[in-house]
Design an enzyme around this catalytic site. Structure first.
Site, PDB file in Angstrom:
ATOM      1  CD  GLU A  56     -39.042  48.535  -7.620  1.00  0.00           C
ATOM      2  OE1 GLU A  56     -39.292  47.123  -8.452  1.00  0.00           O
ATOM      3  OE2 GLU A  56     -37.896  49.058  -8.319  1.00  0.00           O
ATOM      4  CG  HIS A  65     -34.413  48.719  -9.233  1.00  0.00           C
ATOM      5  ND1 HIS A  65     -34.779  47.738  -8.779  1.00  0.00           N
ATOM      6  CD2 HIS A  65     -33.638  48.989  -9.080  1.00  0.00           C
ATOM      7  CE1 HIS A  65     -34.393  47.357  -8.571  1.00  0.00           C
ATOM      8  NE2 HIS A  65     -33.269  47.260  -8.755  1.00  0.00           N
ATOM      9  CG  ASP A  72     -39.726  49.625  -3.395  1.00  0.00           C
ATOM     10  OD1 ASP A  72     -40.485  48.518  -4.043  1.00  0.00           O
ATOM     11  OD2 ASP A  72     -38.390  49.455  -4.267  1.00  0.00           O
ATOM     12  CG  HIS A  90     -38.065  53.499  -6.234  1.00  0.00           C
ATOM     13  ND1 HIS A  90     -38.257  53.453  -4.990  1.00  0.00           N
ATOM     14  CD2 HIS A  90     -39.208  54.697  -6.290  1.00  0.00           C
ATOM     15  CE1 HIS A  90     -39.116  54.177  -4.161  1.00  0.00           C
ATOM     16  NE2 HIS A  90     -38.900  54.623  -5.375  1.00  0.00           N
ATOM     17  CG  ASP A  98     -33.565  53.221  -4.208  1.00  0.00           C
ATOM     18  OD1 ASP A  98     -32.865  52.051  -4.134  1.00  0.00           O
ATOM     19  OD2 ASP A  98     -35.582  53.016  -3.895  1.00  0.00           O
ATOM     20  CG  ASP A 103     -37.419  51.481  -0.925  1.00  0.00           C
ATOM     21  OD1 ASP A 103     -36.732  50.292  -1.270  1.00  0.00           O
ATOM     22  OD2 ASP A 103     -37.152  52.153  -2.170  1.00  0.00           O
ATOM     23  CG  HIS A 123     -33.584  48.382  -0.838  1.00  0.00           C
ATOM     24  ND1 HIS A 123     -34.342  48.010  -1.581  1.00  0.00           N
ATOM     25  CD2 HIS A 123     -32.807  47.773  -1.041  1.00  0.00           C
ATOM     26  CE1 HIS A 123     -34.621  46.821  -1.514  1.00  0.00           C
ATOM     27  NE2 HIS A 123     -33.472  46.476  -1.279  1.00  0.00           N
ATOM     28  CG  ASP A 160     -38.370  47.441  -2.057  1.00  0.00           C
ATOM     29  OD1 ASP A 160     -38.395  47.678  -0.797  1.00  0.00           O
ATOM     30  OD2 ASP A 160     -37.553  46.889  -2.732  1.00  0.00           O
TER      31      ASP A 160
END
Length: 297
Positions: free
Chosen positions: A269, A137, A224, A97, A124, A120, A122, A226
């Site tokens: 990702e 990332h 992303d 990412h 980030d 996402d 996360h 994930d």
């Protein structure tokens, strides 16, 4: 959406610590992304992959592969800027990412208020001071807001690339302490899995679309894989259970397609080494189909 799409592959694995994500662009192509988009009536130009350097010995305390990531980000910025200048829709395939640093630098200049949907697990939103790992990332959204090392924030020769009030994070369920503070200080809109569970994806997307429609003149989708639950997208380097479902993600993409707000996108990702028979790349292509207008009837 624009009917001309430019695909840019970024086989980057320098922004994190698990090898294999550099094969993500190839996995998405193998899953049939070009064929899918062409079948939907789009004119697709595959611009190939950026050449990414090797990992480097630690030279800057706290940030891994800083110079290599900055160099790749600058090259991606130039490539994306070129395709935007042609009036084409840039579709960037990662790669980890950290590639969003270059993508957003190349996209945001023509817009007064570029919106960003950060799909996402996360945030980030780490910086060198808050990151537990030093992996870049986990920093691209903070960098794009103008926070972080100058080698990264200065990509494209301007900053910030996006304003905090023009960001919506969807699917967050793994936020570091520094990120929580940052989100509250900057007033960034976040729909965690709690909100998705409680409100439902339909309401989350309706609110997101209305919010960005009022405030922005273009929207970048940074997805992303994930963000999805690992049961649906196992081939990612930082899986977090309890994520967005495959069907909820399709609904989100369908609603974005109907809104006609999205002006650029990146899917990141995917790590084929950790995947099961290319399942995660297949999911990415199916979601791209929904984003670009594919329907059952």
């Amino acid at each position: 959406m624009k009917k001309q799409i430019s695909i840019i592959g970024v086989p980057m694995d320098l922004g994190q610590s698990r090898r294999g994500v550099d094969m993500g662009p190839s996995a998405i192509r193998y899953a049939g992304v070009v064929e899918k988009l062409e079948a939907l009536g789009y004119s697709v130009e595959d611009c190939g992959d950026l050449s990414i350097g090797r990992s480097e010995r630690p030279t800057h305390q706290g940030l891994k592969n800083l110079k290599a990531v900055a160099k790749a980000s600058d090259e991606l910025y130039r490539m994306v800027k070129r395709e935007v200048g042609k009036g084409r829709f840039p579709l960037v395939l990662g790669g980890d990412h950290s590639i969003a640093i270059g993508t957003l630098a190349g996209i945001s200049r023509p817009y007064k208020n570029l919106g960003v949907i950060w799909y996402d697990a996360h945030g980030d939103l780490n910086t060198e001071a808050t990151s537990p790992s030093g992996n870049i990332h986990g920093m691209p959204l903070a960098v794009s807001l103008g926070y972080g090392h100058s080698l990264l924030t200065s990509i494209g020769g301007y900053q910030p690339k996006v304003k905090p009030e023009n960001i919506v994070i969807i699917g967050a369920r793994a936020l570091d302490d520094g990120e929580r503070v940052f989100i509250k200080e900057k007033g960034i809109r976040v729909y965690t899995m709690h909100e998705i569970d409680r409100l439902g994806m339909t309401q989350v997307m309706n609110e997101t679309i209305e919010y960005l429609k009022e405030n922005t003149d273009g929207v970048h989708l940074s997805l992303d894989l994930d963000g999805l639950d690992p049961d649906d997208a196992p081939g990612v380097g930082t899986p977090v259970y309890g994520g967005i479902s495959y069907r909820e993600s399709h609904l989100a993409m369908e609603m974005l397609s109907e809104s006609d707000l999205v002006t650029s996108a990146e899917f990141v990702e995917i790590n084929p080494i950790l995947d099961i028979r290319n399942k995660t790349a297949d999911v990415a292509v199916e979601l791209l189909g929904s984003l670009f207008g594919e329907r059952l009837l």
